[in-house]
Motif scaffolding. Structure first.
Motif, PDB file in Angstrom:
ATOM      1  N   GLN A 211       2.593   5.836  -1.956  1.00 40.99           N
ATOM      2  CA  GLN A 211       3.791   6.629  -1.674  1.00 40.99           C
ATOM      3  C   GLN A 211       3.675   7.443  -0.377  1.00 40.99           C
ATOM      4  O   GLN A 211       3.465   8.653  -0.393  1.00 40.99           O
ATOM      5  CB  GLN A 211       4.113   7.559  -2.855  1.00 40.99           C
ATOM      6  CG  GLN A 211       4.399   6.805  -4.138  1.00 40.99           C
ATOM      7  CD  GLN A 211       4.907   7.697  -5.261  1.00 40.99           C
ATOM      8  OE1 GLN A 211       4.786   8.905  -5.201  1.00 40.99           O
ATOM      9  NE2 GLN A 211       5.465   7.080  -6.291  1.00 40.99           N
ATOM     10  N   PHE A 212       3.825   6.756   0.741  1.00 48.31           N
ATOM     11  CA  PHE A 212       3.865   7.416   2.041  1.00 48.31           C
ATOM     12  C   PHE A 212       4.688   6.564   2.996  1.00 48.31           C
ATOM     13  O   PHE A 212       4.876   5.372   2.782  1.00 48.31           O
ATOM     14  CB  PHE A 212       2.453   7.622   2.601  1.00 48.31           C
ATOM     15  CG  PHE A 212       1.725   6.354   2.958  1.00 48.31           C
ATOM     16  CD1 PHE A 212       1.855   5.793   4.228  1.00 48.31           C
ATOM     17  CD2 PHE A 212       0.932   5.695   2.035  1.00 48.31           C
ATOM     18  CE1 PHE A 212       1.193   4.625   4.573  1.00 48.31           C
ATOM     19  CE2 PHE A 212       0.265   4.521   2.363  1.00 48.31           C
ATOM     20  CZ  PHE A 212       0.397   3.989   3.641  1.00 48.31           C
ATOM     21  N   GLY A 213       5.170   7.203   4.063  1.00 51.01           N
ATOM     22  CA  GLY A 213       5.865   6.483   5.112  1.00 51.01           C
ATOM     23  C   GLY A 213       7.379   6.542   5.002  1.00 51.01           C
ATOM     24  O   GLY A 213       7.956   7.390   4.319  1.00 51.01           O
TER      25      GLY A 213
ATOM     26  N   VAL B 153       0.837  -1.198   0.000  1.00 55.01           N
ATOM     27  CA  VAL B 153       0.000   0.000   0.000  1.00 55.01           C
ATOM     28  C   VAL B 153       0.874   1.251   0.000  1.00 55.01           C
ATOM     29  O   VAL B 153       0.630   2.206  -0.753  1.00 55.01           O
ATOM     30  CB  VAL B 153      -0.946   0.009   1.226  1.00 55.01           C
ATOM     31  CG1 VAL B 153      -1.739   1.309   1.286  1.00 55.01           C
ATOM     32  CG2 VAL B 153      -1.901  -1.175   1.177  1.00 55.01           C
ATOM     33  N   ALA B 154       1.909   1.263   0.850  1.00 54.00           N
ATOM     34  CA  ALA B 154       2.790   2.425   0.951  1.00 54.00           C
ATOM     35  C   ALA B 154       3.523   2.690  -0.364  1.00 54.00           C
ATOM     36  O   ALA B 154       3.677   3.846  -0.787  1.00 54.00           O
ATOM     37  CB  ALA B 154       3.785   2.223   2.087  1.00 54.00           C
TER      38      ALA B 154
ATOM     39  N   ILE C 293       0.484   5.840  12.575  1.00 52.77           N
ATOM     40  CA  ILE C 293      -0.617   6.729  12.940  1.00 52.77           C
ATOM     41  C   ILE C 293      -1.913   6.327  12.249  1.00 52.77           C
ATOM     42  O   ILE C 293      -3.007   6.471  12.819  1.00 52.77           O
ATOM     43  CB  ILE C 293      -0.249   8.203  12.630  1.00 52.77           C
ATOM     44  CG1 ILE C 293      -1.162   9.141  13.422  1.00 52.77           C
ATOM     45  CG2 ILE C 293      -0.328   8.507  11.149  1.00 52.77           C
ATOM     46  CD1 ILE C 293      -0.748  10.596  13.345  1.00 52.77           C
ATOM     47  N   ILE C 294      -1.810   5.808  11.024  1.00 55.38           N
ATOM     48  CA  ILE C 294      -3.040   5.378  10.353  1.00 55.38           C
ATOM     49  C   ILE C 294      -3.494   4.016  10.861  1.00 55.38           C
ATOM     50  O   ILE C 294      -4.684   3.730  10.952  1.00 55.38           O
ATOM     51  CB  ILE C 294      -2.858   5.348   8.813  1.00 55.38           C
ATOM     52  CG1 ILE C 294      -4.228   5.340   8.125  1.00 55.38           C
ATOM     53  CG2 ILE C 294      -2.043   4.154   8.371  1.00 55.38           C
ATOM     54  CD1 ILE C 294      -4.145   5.450   6.625  1.00 55.38           C
ATOM     55  N   ALA C 295      -2.525   3.178  11.238  1.00 56.51           N
ATOM     56  CA  ALA C 295      -2.866   1.871  11.802  1.00 56.51           C
ATOM     57  C   ALA C 295      -3.462   2.019  13.192  1.00 56.51           C
ATOM     58  O   ALA C 295      -4.382   1.286  13.569  1.00 56.51           O
ATOM     59  CB  ALA C 295      -1.633   0.974  11.849  1.00 56.51           C
ATOM     60  N   GLY C 296      -2.937   2.981  13.961  1.00 57.02           N
ATOM     61  CA  GLY C 296      -3.362   3.128  15.348  1.00 57.02           C
ATOM     62  C   GLY C 296      -4.197   4.348  15.634  1.00 57.02           C
ATOM     63  O   GLY C 296      -5.410   4.267  15.816  1.00 57.02           O
TER      64      GLY C 296
ATOM     65  N   TYR D 268       9.530   2.851  -0.340  1.00 62.29           N
ATOM     66  CA  TYR D 268       8.763   2.821   0.913  1.00 62.29           C
ATOM     67  C   TYR D 268       8.710   1.398   1.459  1.00 62.29           C
ATOM     68  O   TYR D 268       8.490   0.441   0.712  1.00 62.29           O
ATOM     69  CB  TYR D 268       7.347   3.349   0.675  1.00 62.29           C
ATOM     70  CG  TYR D 268       7.327   4.776   0.186  1.00 62.29           C
ATOM     71  CD1 TYR D 268       7.344   5.840   1.077  1.00 62.29           C
ATOM     72  CD2 TYR D 268       7.312   5.060  -1.180  1.00 62.29           C
ATOM     73  CE1 TYR D 268       7.340   7.151   0.625  1.00 62.29           C
ATOM     74  CE2 TYR D 268       7.300   6.361  -1.641  1.00 62.29           C
ATOM     75  CZ  TYR D 268       7.321   7.409  -0.728  1.00 62.29           C
ATOM     76  OH  TYR D 268       7.332   8.697  -1.173  1.00 62.29           O
ATOM     77  N   ASN D 269       8.886   1.286   2.780  1.00 62.96           N
ATOM     78  CA  ASN D 269       8.923  -0.044   3.399  1.00 62.96           C
ATOM     79  C   ASN D 269       7.692  -0.359   4.246  1.00 62.96           C
ATOM     80  O   ASN D 269       7.637  -1.384   4.915  1.00 62.96           O
ATOM     81  CB  ASN D 269      10.183  -0.197   4.256  1.00 62.96           C
ATOM     82  CG  ASN D 269      10.199   0.744   5.457  1.00 62.96           C
ATOM     83  OD1 ASN D 269       9.361   1.634   5.582  1.00 62.96           O
ATOM     84  ND2 ASN D 269      11.164   0.547   6.343  1.00 62.96           N
ATOM     85  N   GLY D 270       6.696   0.536   4.254  1.00 63.06           N
ATOM     86  CA  GLY D 270       5.481   0.275   5.026  1.00 63.06           C
ATOM     87  C   GLY D 270       5.642   0.501   6.514  1.00 63.06           C
ATOM     88  O   GLY D 270       4.819   0.030   7.304  1.00 63.06           O
ATOM     89  N   GLN D 271       6.686   1.216   6.924  1.00 66.65           N
ATOM     90  CA  GLN D 271       6.903   1.523   8.325  1.00 66.65           C
ATOM     91  C   GLN D 271       6.923   3.041   8.521  1.00 66.65           C
ATOM     92  O   GLN D 271       6.590   3.792   7.620  1.00 66.65           O
ATOM     93  CB  GLN D 271       8.207   0.894   8.819  1.00 66.65           C
ATOM     94  CG  GLN D 271       8.267  -0.623   8.702  1.00 66.65           C
ATOM     95  CD  GLN D 271       9.558  -1.190   9.259  1.00 66.65           C
ATOM     96  OE1 GLN D 271      10.088  -0.727  10.263  1.00 66.65           O
ATOM     97  NE2 GLN D 271      10.090  -2.218   8.608  1.00 66.65           N
ATOM     98  N   GLY D 272       7.264   3.473   9.716  1.00 64.12           N
ATOM     99  CA  GLY D 272       7.355   4.891  10.004  1.00 64.12           C
ATOM    100  C   GLY D 272       6.095   5.450  10.636  1.00 64.12           C
ATOM    101  O   GLY D 272       5.085   4.754  10.799  1.00 64.12           O
TER     102      GLY D 272
END
Length: 545
Positions: free
Chosen positions: A47-49, A42-43, A128-131, A119-123
């Protein structure tokens, strides 16, 4: 043994209701954790994270071994060894690695550029979107939903909630921008906030006190079944059809289940707390909304209830942190999605489900003879015993890291149903649904926001270990998870121990005026409505001994 006893003593239709509640909760957890499994894809698509340097192609080195993420990280680490190479940014160095010479030679023997800065899907954007975005809506709307459910038709509200969050899941697969994910994640939270308060209240009215812990343990199978299915579905589907189809499939299942729940589940009659021996129907509209809020506040400022929620929140934080970082951690240790799926598609399901039911069964048996405090000891002992196995999952290499998760889940997950069983026995029955909502508000805000601490802790440990930014290494993440995964198990056991002593003090204070007549209820339901403290299962059980 507990499940067999439950099946033997329960009417088939009631078992069907329990199965429907379990199915709804399963999808609740599946739709919640699907994002954590697909985060990297997804990231990269949206393109985010956080970005790092890792391998991008199936490129082979001169020794005919596949060029991997560790090779890219090692090459990037050489950037700090030369004053010339430091002029390159980490991103430029990674993307143009074949163009960079070290003392006139290439650091590796390869014909094409094997690395990319991606992007590695972390950060923080991921955490913040997961939690946080999810938790803010989930918890703040959970309380008014719970208040409404105390007087409304719970199975209708549950069906609507299930349909809505499933629709949000399907729409997530259509996301084109990061803000789309944010809004749909918040919509998912709005729907899922209506699941557990309604389901727990329905289950509590269908099952007597001596089966309630086991029944809630069965209900909590949904956590582990849904979580395991997120690996099986996420890693399986996204590698073949893409990450969007993971959300399509999981959401459509809920859209089908919602009408089944609506048409087959009957709204149970609300009854007084069975643990207090009262089964008369609860009068409707006894309290105004403001009076009910005041009653809730009074219940949750009681030390025994408040400390239970804080301890549950700390334990919940360990689960949240691990659940949202499991895929990333094992990938950082060199595990492929297939490797992870081979273990994580069944270990949480088997281990967690066994732990939830086993904990409920043990506490149900102990509470009959030893009172409510026996449930607390199940919480204390289970978390202490589970912590070393959780740490082992972080320190051992595969497959032993996965194997450590089996006892960690079986023992560590006893807490889920037991804490809710304690809560519903501590509060008045008329406040049961809203009390569960408040409890979820507290533990979810504590636990759901704890993953935000992972990125700064990870950066701190990276500096301590001398690991350059952009270099892929599992060590900083491992050390951060050590504090926030098994560390939270240990801290919660200490708080549960404090809860044990608070309950003893509370019981002694409540029983003191009743020394001449221990079988007399502590207060009547009318007295509690007038503002006096409500009865607890602890005192009643002790009075019947």
């Amino acid at each position: 043994m507990g499940v067999i006893d439950l099946v033997r003593r329960t009417d088939p239709y009631v078992l069907w209701v329990l199965a429907m509640m379990l199915a709804a909760y399963l999808l609740n957890q599946l739709d919640r954790y699907t994002y954590s499994i697909t985060a990297k894809h997804v990231a990269q698509d949206l393109q985010f994270g956080e970005q790092i340097c890792f391998s991008s192609k199936n490129v082979y080195k001169s020794n005919n071994t596949l060029f991997g993420d560790k090779d890219c990280s090692h090459a990037l680490a050489t950037r700090n060894q030369s004053s010339t190479l430091r002029n390159y940014s980490a991103e430029a160095f990674c993307n143009n690695l074949t163009m960079v010479e070290i003392n006139g030679t290439f650091p590796y023997d390869y014909p094409v550029e094997p690395c990319e800065w991606n992007y590695n899907g972390q950060g923080t954007d991921y955490q913040i979107i997961a939690g946080t975005y999810f938790i803010v809506v989930y918890t703040f709307l959970g309380i008014p939903i719970g208040l409404k459910a105390d007087s409304a038709n719970r199975k209708v509200m549950l069906s609507i909630a299930l349909f809505f969050w499933s629709l949000m899941t399907v729409l997530t697969g259509l996301s084109k921008e990061y803000w789309h994910l944010v809004l749909l994640r918040m919509g998912l939270a709005l729907g899922e906030a209506g699941c557990t308060p309604m389901a727990v209240s329905i289950i509590s009215d269908y099952f007597p006190a001596d089966l309630r812990g086991t029944a809630l343990g069965v209900y909590n199978w949904g956590i582990y079944t849904g979580y395991s299915m997120s690996y099986a579905l996420g890693n399986g589907v996204q590698e073949t059809l893409g990450w969007r189809y993971v959300f399509y499939i999981s959401g459509i299942i809920g859209l089908v289940l919602a009408p089944i729940v609506f048409f087959t589940v009957k709204e149970p009659q609300r009854s007084q707390n069975a643990a207090n021996g009262e089964t008369a129907p609860i009068p409707k509209d006894v309290e105004t909304p403001m009076e009910k809020i005041k009653s809730l506040v009074k219940q949750f400022i009681r030390p025994s209830v408040l400390l239970l929620c804080i301890a549950g929140g700390i334990r919940n934080s360990g689960g949240y942190v691990w659940a949202f970082n499991t895929e990333n951690y094992f990938e950082a240790r060199g595990q492929t999605p297939d490797d992870i799926n081979k273990y994580m598609s069944w270990i949480p399901l088997v281990g967690g489900s066994m732990g939830a039911v086993f904990g409920g069964f043990i506490s149900d048996r102990l509470v009959v003879n030893r009172g409510l405090s026996a449930r607390i000891w199940v919480l204390i002992v289970s978390q202490v015993l589970a912590a070393p196995f959780a740490a082992g999952a972080l320190y051992f290499a595969a497959p032993w890291s996965y194997i450590c998760l089996i006892p960690s889940n079986i023992i560590g997950e006893m807490w889920v149903g037991v804490t809710i069983a304690i809560l519903v026995e501590l509060v008045p029955s008329r406040l049961r649904t809203s009390s569960v909502a408040v409890y979820l508000f507290i533990i979810s805000n504590i636990g759901g926001n704890m993953p935000l601490i992972v990125p700064p802790l990870k950066k701190y440990f990276a500096r301590m270990l001398g690991i350059a930014p952009g270099v892929s290494s599992y060590l900083p993440l491992r050390d951060a998870l050590l504090l926030l995964f098994p560390g939270m198990y240990v801290l919660s056991s200490i708080l549960f121990l404090a809860e044990f002593f608070v309950l003893r003090i509370d019981k002694q204070r409540r029983e003191a005026p009743l020394s001449d007549n221990e079988t007399t209820p502590l207060v009547s339901d009318k007295d509690s409505l007038d503002g006096n403290e409500d009865e607890t299962a602890t005192a009643t059980i002790q009075g019947k001994r």
